[in-house]
Structure formats: C-alpha cells, structure tokens
Design a protein around this motif. Sequence first.
Motif, PDB file in Angstrom:
ATOM      1  N   PRO A 159       0.670  -1.008   0.204  1.00 24.00           N
ATOM      2  CA  PRO A 159       0.078  -0.136  -0.117  1.00 24.00           C
ATOM      3  C   PRO A 159       0.713   1.303   0.002  1.00 24.00           C
ATOM      4  N   LYS A 160       2.041   1.383   0.681  1.00 28.98           N
ATOM      5  CA  LYS A 160       2.673   2.573   0.856  1.00 28.98           C
ATOM      6  C   LYS A 160       3.908   2.605  -0.195  1.00 28.98           C
ATOM      7  N   LYS A 161       3.863   1.570  -1.159  1.00 32.42           N
ATOM      8  CA  LYS A 161       4.751   1.751  -2.474  1.00 32.42           C
ATOM      9  C   LYS A 161       4.363   2.659  -3.319  1.00 32.42           C
ATOM     10  N   VAL A 162       5.254   3.286  -3.938  1.00 28.51           N
ATOM     11  CA  VAL A 162       4.698   4.565  -4.965  1.00 28.51           C
ATOM     12  C   VAL A 162       5.201   3.766  -6.197  1.00 28.51           C
ATOM     13  N   ALA A 163       3.976   3.533  -7.385  1.00 29.64           N
ATOM     14  CA  ALA A 163       4.408   3.277  -8.510  1.00 29.64           C
ATOM     15  C   ALA A 163       5.341   4.037  -9.385  1.00 29.64           C
ATOM     16  N   GLY A 164       6.279   3.297  -9.830  1.00 30.22           N
ATOM     17  CA  GLY A 164       7.226   4.309 -11.021  1.00 30.22           C
ATOM     18  C   GLY A 164       8.281   4.666 -10.166  1.00 30.22           C
ATOM     19  N   GLY A 165       8.256   5.058  -8.686  1.00 28.81           N
ATOM     20  CA  GLY A 165       9.096   5.625  -7.900  1.00 28.81           C
ATOM     21  C   GLY A 165       8.686   6.793  -7.196  1.00 28.81           C
ATOM     22  N   GLU A 166       9.313   7.002  -6.117  1.00 33.09           N
ATOM     23  CA  GLU A 166       8.618   8.310  -5.187  1.00 33.09           C
ATOM     24  C   GLU A 166       9.542   9.528  -5.656  1.00 33.09           C
ATOM     25  N   LEU A 167       8.746  10.446  -5.758  1.00 35.40           N
ATOM     26  CA  LEU A 167       9.195  11.830  -6.181  1.00 35.40           C
ATOM     27  C   LEU A 167       9.267  12.615  -4.733  1.00 35.40           C
ATOM     28  N   LYS A 168      10.596  13.260  -4.866  1.00 37.59           N
ATOM     29  CA  LYS A 168      10.755  14.400  -3.792  1.00 37.59           C
ATOM     30  C   LYS A 168       9.672  15.776  -3.991  1.00 37.59           C
ATOM     31  N   ARG A 169       9.472  16.147  -2.680  1.00 38.51           N
ATOM     32  CA  ARG A 169       9.010  17.579  -2.939  1.00 38.51           C
ATOM     33  C   ARG A 169       9.748  18.464  -3.520  1.00 38.51           C
ATOM     34  N   PHE A 170       9.107  19.380  -4.340  1.00 38.86           N
ATOM     35  CA  PHE A 170       9.625  20.572  -5.053  1.00 38.86           C
ATOM     36  C   PHE A 170      10.140  21.706  -4.054  1.00 38.86           C
ATOM     37  N   PRO A 171      11.165  22.187  -4.050  1.00 39.02           N
ATOM     38  CA  PRO A 171      12.024  22.308  -5.037  1.00 39.02           C
ATOM     39  C   PRO A 171      13.208  21.176  -5.213  1.00 39.02           C
ATOM     40  N   ASP A 172      13.348  20.373  -4.196  1.00 36.93           N
ATOM     41  CA  ASP A 172      14.404  19.437  -4.101  1.00 36.93           C
ATOM     42  C   ASP A 172      14.495  18.538  -5.328  1.00 36.93           C
ATOM     43  N   ARG A 173      13.345  17.948  -5.866  1.00 34.15           N
ATOM     44  CA  ARG A 173      12.965  17.387  -6.947  1.00 34.15           C
ATOM     45  C   ARG A 173      13.610  17.841  -8.297  1.00 34.15           C
ATOM     46  N   LEU A 174      13.805  19.083  -8.266  1.00 40.98           N
ATOM     47  CA  LEU A 174      14.485  19.767  -9.416  1.00 40.98           C
ATOM     48  C   LEU A 174      15.761  18.925  -9.650  1.00 40.98           C
ATOM     49  N   PHE A 175      16.712  18.750  -8.705  1.00 41.11           N
ATOM     50  CA  PHE A 175      18.089  18.142  -8.708  1.00 41.11           C
ATOM     51  C   PHE A 175      18.088  16.956  -8.439  1.00 41.11           C
ATOM     52  N   ALA A 176      16.914  16.129  -7.756  1.00 44.18           N
ATOM     53  CA  ALA A 176      17.225  14.746  -7.288  1.00 44.18           C
ATOM     54  C   ALA A 176      17.192  13.966  -8.587  1.00 44.18           C
ATOM     55  N   VAL A 177      17.759  12.671  -8.550  1.00 43.62           N
ATOM     56  CA  VAL A 177      17.650  11.752  -9.664  1.00 43.62           C
ATOM     57  C   VAL A 177      16.411  11.369  -9.952  1.00 43.62           C
ATOM     58  N   PRO A 178      15.778  11.555 -10.980  1.00 42.16           N
ATOM     59  CA  PRO A 178      14.223  10.971 -11.228  1.00 42.16           C
ATOM     60  C   PRO A 178      14.033   9.472 -11.142  1.00 42.16           C
ATOM     61  N   PRO A 179      13.111   9.159 -10.919  1.00 39.37           N
ATOM     62  CA  PRO A 179      12.900   7.801 -10.746  1.00 39.37           C
ATOM     63  C   PRO A 179      12.984   6.939 -12.087  1.00 39.37           C
ATOM     64  N   ARG A 180      12.903   7.572 -13.302  1.00 39.90           N
ATOM     65  CA  ARG A 180      12.852   6.782 -14.505  1.00 39.90           C
ATOM     66  C   ARG A 180      14.293   6.803 -14.896  1.00 39.90           C
ATOM     67  N   ILE A 181      14.986   7.585 -14.467  1.00 40.84           N
ATOM     68  CA  ILE A 181      16.541   7.507 -14.803  1.00 40.84           C
ATOM     69  C   ILE A 181      17.157   6.364 -13.574  1.00 40.84           C
ATOM     70  N   ALA A 182      16.738   6.635 -12.462  1.00 41.63           N
ATOM     71  CA  ALA A 182      17.447   5.615 -11.683  1.00 41.63           C
ATOM     72  C   ALA A 182      16.920   4.477 -11.967  1.00 41.63           C
ATOM     73  N   LYS A 183      15.961   3.946 -12.574  1.00 44.16           N
ATOM     74  CA  LYS A 183      15.439   2.561 -12.841  1.00 44.16           C
ATOM     75  C   LYS A 183      16.073   2.294 -14.115  1.00 44.16           C
ATOM     76  N   GLY A 184      16.822   3.093 -14.949  1.00 46.31           N
ATOM     77  CA  GLY A 184      17.268   2.615 -16.310  1.00 46.31           C
ATOM     78  C   GLY A 184      16.105   2.902 -17.384  1.00 46.31           C
ATOM     79  N   PHE A 185      15.290   3.739 -17.171  1.00 41.27           N
ATOM     80  CA  PHE A 185      14.245   3.739 -18.336  1.00 41.27           C
ATOM     81  C   PHE A 185      14.600   4.589 -19.456  1.00 41.27           C
ATOM     82  N   VAL A 186      15.542   5.626 -19.338  1.00 41.12           N
ATOM     83  CA  VAL A 186      15.909   6.310 -20.340  1.00 41.12           C
ATOM     84  C   VAL A 186      17.325   5.888 -20.895  1.00 41.12           C
ATOM     85  N   PRO A 187      17.457   5.221 -21.992  1.00 41.34           N
ATOM     86  CA  PRO A 187      18.708   4.690 -22.665  1.00 41.34           C
ATOM     87  C   PRO A 187      19.906   5.628 -22.673  1.00 41.34           C
TER      88      PRO A 187
END
Length: 227
Positions: free
Chosen positions: A14-42
């Motif tokens: 129930p507490k798991k976030v699909a795709g990866g958890e996002l940080k609150r703005f503005p920290d998420r501006l520079f945090a590694v996005p979930p899709r990069i951390a998971k290798g979804f961007v070749p």
Amino acid sequence: MKACISPWPEINRPKKVAGGELKRFPDRLFAVPPRIAKGFVPGVNAESYLEDNRLWKKHVNSYKRINQLIGTERYRNMMDMNAGLGGFAAALESPKSWVMNVVPTIADKNTLGVIYERGLIGIYHDWCEAFSTYPRTYDLIHACGIFSLYQDKCKVEDILLEMDRILRPEGAVIFRDDVDVLNKVKKVASGIRWDTKIFDHEDGPLLPEKILVAVKQYWVGSDSDGI
C-alpha cells in the motif's frame, strides 16, 4: 484513451509508489528522477544526470554574466527549444519566471518524462512546423544545438522566423552551437533586425562551440515608408 496511456508498474504494498517516489519541490529539481534511477532512459544514468546538472549550472552562470536580466522579472515567460533533461530550466532556480521545455520530436532521446518528474513543464514539438503560442508569447528563448539538429530537416530562415513570431519585442535569444552554424544564424538574424553578438565558450576561445545572443528590436518605420 487507455491505449494512449502508459500504465505504471504494478505495486504489491500500500505505501509503495508506482514508478518511484518523487521528492517535494524544489528538491526534486535536482534529485535523480525515478525513471533515470530505474534505467528507463537509454544512455542516461544517475552519474551522467548529475553531470548534466553541473554543466547547466555552469552555462547559466555564464549567461547571467552576459545578460544580467536573466533571473529577474524582465524575463517571465521563457522557452528552451531543445530541453534535453531540463537542465537549463532547473539551473535558473528563479521563482520569478517559468520555462516551457520543448523536446524536439527528432531528438535522440525521449526525455519529456524526466522533465515532468523534475517538476517542470514540457511539450513535444517539431521545429519544422509552427508552434502554438496560445495563450502567451515569450520574453527569452534558449536554443542549444537546435540548428545542428535540424540542419538537414528544414531551413535556418524558417526556424528563425518562427522564433521571431513567438518572441516579444526586446526579448532575447541565447543560441549555443558550433561556430560555423552560428555564423549562418547570425547573418539571417541580422536580416530580421535582431541585434546580435557572439561570445566565446565558457572554457575559452579555442572551443568550436560558441554562444550567440540576439535581442529583437521594435520595427520602427522610416519617413519614406509612408511615401
């Protein structure tokens, strides 16, 4: 609509976030996005993403030395024509402006999802076609490598005329590209009455990549125009 929407991965807690958890703005501006951390961007991993952030902070600091109005209320509506990972918009860190991040449809990598995960706004577009400006035009346009990307697709004149249409009078454009490309751009930009100046790369004059800054002027008719 279901056929057009990419579903998130299934979750089993129930507490798991699909795709990866996002940080609150503005920290998420520079945090590694979930899709990069998971290798979804070749071709993009956490290390190259962080290096891209460092590079764009360096570029934006250089831009601010050239144009001290960047980051002020003078440039409220901005556009990045070739946004990549959204590094230009993130490096601005200005609450006084917002950036429309455009991912060209012919770009090597589909990075629009990364831009959204950073808390930024973005869109796909083909710069051989007109851009929808409803409901606003722009105070500053950033064009990094856009003419090299489209050099075999459409004419320099066509892209510059479209930029002129969506740019407000006294608005600015920052081009970053190879010097040979920028010399062609400068010639056409001067023809549409933009004030232009070329600057060396931040790392010195020996690098082929240069910066071209242009400012759109008001078109004021001469006395002979009415004759």
